[in-house]
Design an enzyme around this catalytic site. Structure first.
Site, short mmCIF file in Angstrom:
data_model
loop_
_atom_site.label_atom_id
_atom_site.label_comp_id
_atom_site.label_asym_id
_atom_site.label_seq_id
_atom_site.Cartn_x
_atom_site.Cartn_y
_atom_site.Cartn_z
CB CYS A 54 -10.60 17.37 -7.78
SG CYS A 54 -9.36 16.79 -6.51
CG HIS A 104 -12.04 15.20 -11.62
ND1 HIS A 104 -11.86 15.38 -10.22
CD2 HIS A 104 -12.96 14.32 -11.90
CE1 HIS A 104 -12.74 14.36 -9.70
NE2 HIS A 104 -13.73 14.07 -10.98
CG ASP A 291 -6.33 20.35 -7.60
OD1 ASP A 291 -5.41 20.31 -6.51
OD2 ASP A 291 -6.93 19.37 -7.88
#
Length: 510
Positions: A54, A104, A291
Site C-alpha cells: 500500500c 497511507h 495501488d
C-alpha cells in the site's frame, strides 16, 4: 490563447485485482459504472504498480519516483515532505487540490500538496508497522494473517464500510461545494476508497448480487512445486500452511471480494452522478486505477507483496472521450507514470520544469496514439522479503531478481499464469544475462540493501521512543468550521439559501 485547464477526478480502489473486473475479462463480476468508463475511455491492459504494497505504491504513484529514490520502502516508511507530488505540481499550476480517503502517508506531513484533505486516513501515520529484515522469524502482530479469509462472509457493518461511506460522501460534498461556490480554479480531486482490500466481508445486499455456487476458485491452486522461496516466506508471514484453509473458506473470501468490488462501483457511481448533475463532467478528465492487486488464493498466495500478476497488476482507465478516443492499450505502463501525465494535462500537454528527477513517463503518447513506452520498473522492499526484490517488465517478458533467491523469467504472452520459469532454460540464458546486466546498471544492490536495513533500524528506535510517555499523533485531523455551516445568525437567511441552492433559483412571477 491559453486553453482552459481540465478538471481531474482521480478515482482509486485499494487492492483491486485486475483479473476480477469484467472489462478485463471476468465473466461474473458486475461493475456497470466502471464498465461505462472503460467502454468510453482508454483502457490500459498491462498496467502495474511499482511496489506491490500500500504505502510504497502510493508514494511512488504520488511522486513519480521509485521507492529507493525517496526512501519509501514499506508501510511504515516516512514520505519526506520535500518530495514533490502530483498535488504539488498541479497546485503550482493553479489547481485546487483535494483528497478524500486513503493515501497511507507516513510521517508528520499528512497533506503532501493537497490543499484540502476531507477525511482522515484509515491506516496509521506513524512508524509502528515497521519491518525487520534482520529478524525475519519474529513475526510482528500487525502482519496479515489468515483471519480475513477464515472469517470471510456477509456483515452488517465494518471498519472499512464506515470509512468508505465517509469518503464518497465527502467527495460528493466537495463537488457540490465546488459547483455552487464559484471557485475559479480547476480542481484535482482524488477519491481513494479502501475496498475491496481485505478483510473479505461486505453487507448482505452485495453478497446477494452473486450466486455462491458460481464463484470461481483459483486457477492455479497451491503446490510445493510452484512455491518459490519468496512465496514460502509470504505464507510464513501470514501464517498459512496446507491445513489452514478449506475450499469453502476460499470461496467465501472470493465471494465477499466480488461483492466489495460491486460496492466500490456503487460508490464511484454516486460520485460520477454528482459530477454529471452539476455539469462538471463536461470538462473533467476521469482516471481510475489502484495501488496493487490481490492474489485471492492463486498459487496459495493472498493479498499482495509479490511480483506475480495478481499482486502487481492494476486497472487503469483514462476517460475523456472528447480528448482521447476510446481504445485499449497493450503496452506495459505503471502508476508511476500518472504524475507526468497529470502535470502535462494541467500544462496544455507540455511537461513543466520538474523539480526532481522522475522515473515515470507520461501516458499522453499512448492516449493520443502517437507511440509510448512499453516498460515497467519495480521494487519490493517490504514485509515477507529478506532482501530487495527487483522487477523489470518489458515486451512479453517479466524478470524478477533477488540476490538470495533463484531468478524468475516469465513469458507472459505464452504463459499468462506464470507456470513456467524460464530462468533455468538454456534457450533463455542470453536474455537473463541481459536483464541481470541491466539490474546491475540500474541499482547498486548491496547499497540499496544496506540503506533499507539502516532505515528499518532508525524507524524501530523512533517508533519505540515516540510511543513512550505522552504520544503526539501524526494522524490527519480533518477540520470543519461549524460556525459557517448551515443556518447561522452571522449571515442573512436569504443570502444563505441563495448561495447553498444549486442551480440558482429563478424568480417566479405571477
Amino acid at each position: 490563447m491559453t486553453a482552459k485547464q481540465p478538471n481531474i477526478l482521480f478515482l482509486m480502489a485499494d487492492q483491486m485485482a485486475t483479473s476480477s473486473l469484467p472489462f478485463y475479462g471476468h465473466p461474473l463480476v458486475r461493475t456497470p459504472h466502471l464498465s461505462r468508463l472503460a467502454d468510453e475511455g482508454v483502457v490500459f491492459d498491462s498496467a502495474y504498480c511499482n511496489s506491490p504494497l500500500c504505502a510504497p505504491s502510493r508514494f511512488t504513484l504520488m511522486s513519480g519516483q521509485l521507492p529507493s529514490r525517496i526512501g519509501g520502502y514499506d508501510n511504515a516508511a516516512d514520505f519526506p515532505a520535500d518530495i514533490p507530488t502530483f498535488a504539488h505540481y498541479l497546485r503550482d499550476a493553479g489547481y485546487f487540490t483535494a483528497l478524500s480517503g486513503k493515501m497511507h502517508f507516513c510521517g508528520p506531513d499528512q497533506l503532501h500538496g493537497f490543499e484540502q484533505r476531507l477525511t482522515t486516513d484509515i491506516y496509521p501515520a506513524d512508524y509502528g508497522w515497521f519491518v525487520n529484515w534482520e529478524d525475519f522469524e519474529t513475526r510482528p502482530s500487525y502482519y496479515h494473517n489468515m483471519s480475513s479469509v477464515t472469517q470471510a462472509g456477509p456483515c452488517v457493518r465494518s471498519n472499512q464500510l464506515d470509512f468508505d461511506d465517509e469518503v464518497s460522501f465527502r467527495a460528493r460534498r466537495f463537488l457540490y461545494d465546488y459547483a455552487r461556490n464559484g471557485e475559479p480554479r480547476p480542481f484535482c480531486l482524488t477519491v481513494s476508497l479502501t475496498h475491496p482490500h481485505d478483510p473479505y466481508t461486505i453487507p448482505q445486499q452485495y453478497w446477494d448480487r452473486y450466486d455462491h455456487d458460481e464463484i470461481d476458485m483459483p486457477k492455479v491452486p497451491f503446490s510445493q512445486a510452484l512455491a518459490d522461496p519468496h512465496s514460502r516466506r509470504l505464507r510464513h508471514v501470514y501464517q498459512l500452511d496446507e491445513r489452514t484453509l478449506t475450499d469453502a473458506q476460499i470461496r467465501n473470501a472470493r465471494h465477499a471480494y466480488y461483492g466489495s468490488i460491486s460496492y466500490v462501483d456503487d460508490q464511484i457511481g454516486s460520485v460520477l452522478s454528482v459530477l454529471k448533475e452539476t455539469g462538471l463532467d463536461q470538462d473533467t478528465i476521469i482516471v481510475f486505477s489502484g495501488d496493487h492487486g490481490d492474489m485471492l488464493g492463486e498459487r496459495g498466495l493472498w493479498y499482495k507483496m509479490s511480483w506475480f500478476e495478481g499482486s502487481a497488476r492494476v486497472p487503469m482507465i483514462v476517460h475523456a472521450p472528447v480528448r482521447f478516443a476510446p481504445k485499449r492499450v497493450s503496452e506495459s505502463v505503471s502508476t508511476m507514470d500518472l504524475l507526468p501525465t497529470f502535470a502535462e494535462l494541467a500544462n496544455n500537454n507540455v511537461a513543466p520544469e520538474y523539480a526532481a528527477p522522475l522515473d515515470g513517463r507520461s501516458l499522453l503518447p499512448h492516449l493520443n496514439g502517437t507511440g509510448g513506452h512499453d516498460e515497467v520498473i519495480g521494487e519490493y522492499l517490504g514485509e515477507g522479503a529478506i532482501a530487495p526484490l527487483l522487477m523489470i517488465r518489458r515486451g512479453r517478458y517479466k524478470f524478477v531478481y533477488s540476490a538470495p533467491d533463484p531468478e524468475q523469467l516469465f513469458d507472459l504472452e505464452a504463459d499468462p499464469l506464470e507456470l513456467n520459469n524460464l530462468a533455468q532454460d538454456s534457450a533463455y540464458q542470453d536474455l537473463c544475462r541481459e536483464f541481470r546486466t541491466e539490474i546491475a546498471s540500474r541499482w547498486d544492490y548491496d547499497r540499496l540493501h544496506g540503506e533499507v536495513i539502516a532505515s528499518q533500524r532508525r524507524r524501530r528506535l523512533v517508533s519505540r521512543a515516540l510511543s513512550t510517555g505522552k504520544v503526539t499523533t501524526w494522524d490527519h485531523q480533518p477540520l470543519f468550521d461549524a460556525s459557517t455551516q448551515y443556518m447561522r445568525n452571522t449571515i442573512d437567511l436569504d443570502d444563505l439559501e441563495r448561495r447553498a441552492r444549486f442551480p440558482v433559483a429563478s424568480e417566479q412571477h405571477s
